[in-house]
Design a protein around this motif. Structure first.
Motif, short mmCIF file in Angstrom:
data_model
loop_
_atom_site.label_atom_id
_atom_site.label_comp_id
_atom_site.label_asym_id
_atom_site.label_seq_id
_atom_site.Cartn_x
_atom_site.Cartn_y
_atom_site.Cartn_z
N ASP A 1 0.87 -1.18 0.00
CA ASP A 1 0.00 0.00 0.00
C ASP A 1 0.91 1.23 0.00
O ASP A 1 1.56 1.52 1.01
CB ASP A 1 -0.90 -0.01 1.24
CG ASP A 1 -1.94 1.12 1.21
OD1 ASP A 1 -1.71 2.12 0.51
OD2 ASP A 1 -2.97 0.98 1.90
N TYR A 2 0.96 1.94 -1.13
CA TYR A 2 1.89 3.06 -1.27
C TYR A 2 1.43 4.33 -0.55
O TYR A 2 2.17 5.29 -0.47
CB TYR A 2 2.14 3.35 -2.75
CG TYR A 2 3.04 2.32 -3.39
CD1 TYR A 2 4.42 2.38 -3.24
CD2 TYR A 2 2.51 1.27 -4.13
CE1 TYR A 2 5.24 1.43 -3.80
CE2 TYR A 2 3.32 0.31 -4.70
CZ TYR A 2 4.69 0.40 -4.53
OH TYR A 2 5.50 -0.55 -5.08
N ARG A 3 0.23 4.32 0.00
CA ARG A 3 -0.24 5.49 0.73
C ARG A 3 0.47 5.62 2.07
O ARG A 3 0.67 6.73 2.56
CB ARG A 3 -1.75 5.40 0.94
CG ARG A 3 -2.54 5.51 -0.36
CD ARG A 3 -4.00 5.18 -0.17
NE ARG A 3 -4.19 3.79 0.27
CZ ARG A 3 -5.37 3.19 0.29
NH1 ARG A 3 -6.46 3.85 -0.09
NH2 ARG A 3 -5.48 1.94 0.68
N ASP A 4 0.85 4.50 2.67
CA ASP A 4 1.55 4.57 3.96
C ASP A 4 2.73 3.60 4.02
O ASP A 4 3.34 3.42 5.07
CB ASP A 4 0.59 4.29 5.11
CG ASP A 4 -0.08 2.93 5.02
OD1 ASP A 4 0.28 2.14 4.12
OD2 ASP A 4 -0.97 2.65 5.84
N LEU A 5 3.05 2.96 2.88
CA LEU A 5 4.17 2.03 2.77
C LEU A 5 4.01 0.82 3.69
O LEU A 5 4.99 0.24 4.15
CB LEU A 5 5.50 2.73 3.05
CG LEU A 5 5.84 3.90 2.12
CD1 LEU A 5 7.19 4.48 2.49
CD2 LEU A 5 5.82 3.48 0.66
N SER A 6 2.76 0.43 3.91
CA SER A 6 2.48 -0.78 4.67
C SER A 6 2.31 -1.95 3.70
O SER A 6 2.30 -1.75 2.48
CB SER A 6 1.21 -0.61 5.51
OG SER A 6 0.08 -0.46 4.65
N LEU A 7 2.19 -3.15 4.24
CA LEU A 7 1.86 -4.31 3.42
C LEU A 7 0.38 -4.58 3.61
O LEU A 7 -0.05 -5.04 4.67
CB LEU A 7 2.70 -5.52 3.83
CG LEU A 7 4.21 -5.38 3.62
CD1 LEU A 7 4.93 -6.66 4.03
CD2 LEU A 7 4.54 -5.06 2.17
N ALA A 8 -0.40 -4.29 2.58
CA ALA A 8 -1.85 -4.48 2.67
C ALA A 8 -2.19 -5.96 2.75
O ALA A 8 -3.21 -6.34 3.33
CB ALA A 8 -2.54 -3.84 1.47
N PHE A 9 -1.31 -6.79 2.17
CA PHE A 9 -1.54 -8.24 2.20
C PHE A 9 -0.20 -8.94 1.98
O PHE A 9 0.64 -8.47 1.22
CB PHE A 9 -2.53 -8.66 1.11
CG PHE A 9 -2.71 -10.15 1.01
CD1 PHE A 9 -3.63 -10.79 1.81
CD2 PHE A 9 -1.95 -10.90 0.12
CE1 PHE A 9 -3.79 -12.17 1.73
CE2 PHE A 9 -2.09 -12.27 0.03
CZ PHE A 9 -3.02 -12.92 0.84
N PHE A 10 0.00 -10.05 2.65
CA PHE A 10 1.13 -10.92 2.35
C PHE A 10 0.83 -12.30 2.93
O PHE A 10 0.07 -12.44 3.89
CB PHE A 10 2.45 -10.38 2.93
CG PHE A 10 2.50 -10.31 4.43
CD1 PHE A 10 3.02 -11.36 5.18
CD2 PHE A 10 2.02 -9.20 5.10
CE1 PHE A 10 3.07 -11.30 6.56
CE2 PHE A 10 2.06 -9.13 6.49
CZ PHE A 10 2.59 -10.18 7.21
N THR A 11 1.40 -13.32 2.33
CA THR A 11 1.19 -14.68 2.80
C THR A 11 2.18 -14.99 3.92
O THR A 11 3.35 -14.66 3.84
CB THR A 11 1.37 -15.68 1.65
OG1 THR A 11 2.59 -15.42 0.95
CG2 THR A 11 0.20 -15.57 0.66
N ASP A 12 1.68 -15.65 4.94
CA ASP A 12 2.48 -15.89 6.15
C ASP A 12 3.67 -16.82 5.91
O ASP A 12 4.56 -16.91 6.76
CB ASP A 12 1.60 -16.48 7.26
CG ASP A 12 0.67 -15.43 7.86
OD1 ASP A 12 1.00 -14.24 7.76
OD2 ASP A 12 -0.37 -15.81 8.43
N ASN A 13 3.70 -17.53 4.78
CA ASN A 13 4.82 -18.44 4.54
C ASN A 13 6.15 -17.71 4.35
O ASN A 13 7.21 -18.33 4.31
CB ASN A 13 4.55 -19.34 3.33
CG ASN A 13 4.38 -18.54 2.05
OD1 ASN A 13 3.98 -17.38 2.06
ND2 ASN A 13 4.68 -19.17 0.92
N VAL A 14 6.12 -16.38 4.27
CA VAL A 14 7.36 -15.62 4.17
C VAL A 14 8.22 -15.85 5.42
O VAL A 14 9.45 -15.83 5.36
CB VAL A 14 7.06 -14.11 3.97
CG1 VAL A 14 6.39 -13.51 5.20
CG2 VAL A 14 8.33 -13.35 3.62
#
Length: 267
Positions: A60-73
């Protein structure tokens, strides 16, 4: 912006300038339900099966957060999911191989500068790929990923709000030694535009409709006289178009021009 993230990004030079500048853009409303979009990603990740070294992420480039990611990271890279939820983009930067940081910075600028020049229809066809090295948190092992990315949510000002990353962990290193990239999109005229780090001559060239038509005829092996006859124009006009095509492709010879045109169409 989180002060820790800002300090971290400041140390990244041009990379930091890009992300901080992009975050401070004037984002507007979108025409899509964001919650539904992210829920669709959850369903997609479940259907793909995340045990095969595939990571899906959405910035999410509005606040440089991760709007979604898979937990296997966490399993693949050793960083806990809570770290990504809290630090967002900073967590991603932490894993990057230091030699790949400046190359990624250059490429991000190419991509986002280009996106601002494209029409909304062209943006919808835009995608890019890259090879990147991440370093495991505990073992310090260097892991290569092949990444495919496209804009996932665009606001009414043509700002990329979310982009969608699909990353594949490579079991063997690729044939490149550091960060590598390419992008493609379909122009308003229907031409496939392609560029890559190894083929910089194909970057950002746009042919007019007549130039595109003539380039197709050149690829068919037709001479300038045959093209002139078929299009009912003079041979001199055809030659002028050929010179313009050569210039746009930064090609010195017809053979080099044909190679670039073929590469564009194959990609």
């Amino acid at each position: 912006m989180d002060s820790f993230l800002r300090d971290r990004l400041r140390k990244q030079g041009k990379f930091s300038d890009f992300f901080i500048e992009w975050k401070e853009r004037e984002f507007t409303e979108t025409d899509i339900d964001e919650d539904k979009l992210l829920k669709d990603l959850e369903v997609l990740s479940q259907n793909m099966g995340m045990k095969e070294g595939i990571i899906i992420g959405c910035i999410d480039y509005r606040d440089l957060s991760l709007a979604f990611f898979t937990d296997n990271v966490e399993e693949i890279m050793g960083y806990p999911s809570s770290f990504f939820r809290k630090k967002g983009m900073e967590a991603v930067l932490t894993m990057l191989h230091p030699e790949d940081v400046p190359e990624l910075a250059k490429f991000q600028k190419i991509v986002f500068d280009l996106l601002q020049e494209l029409s909304r229809e062209e943006m919808d066809t835009f995608e890019f790929t890259y090879m990147v090295r991440w370093i495991h948190r505990d073992t310090k092992e260097i892991k290569w990923f092949a990444c495919k990315v496209r804009p996932y949510l665009i606001d009414r000002n043509k700002n990329v709000v979310f982009d969608l990353h699909v990353l594949l962990l490579l079991t063997t290193p690729p044939q490149v030694s550091n960060f590598d990239w390419s992008y493609s999109y379909t122009s308003k005229e229907g031409n496939k535009i392609h560029a890559s780090k190894r083929e910089p001559k194909t970057i950002n060239f746009k042919l007019t409709r007549k130039e595109s038509l003539i380039s197709d005829m050149i690829l068919e092996g037709k001479s300038s006289i045959e093209i002139a006859t078929e299009l009912n124009i003079s041979k001199n006009t055809v030659n002028t178009h050929r010179k313009n095509i050569l210039k746009k492709l930064n090609a010195k010879t017809t053979a080099e021009m044909v190679k670039i045109l073929l590469n564009t169409r194959m990609n």
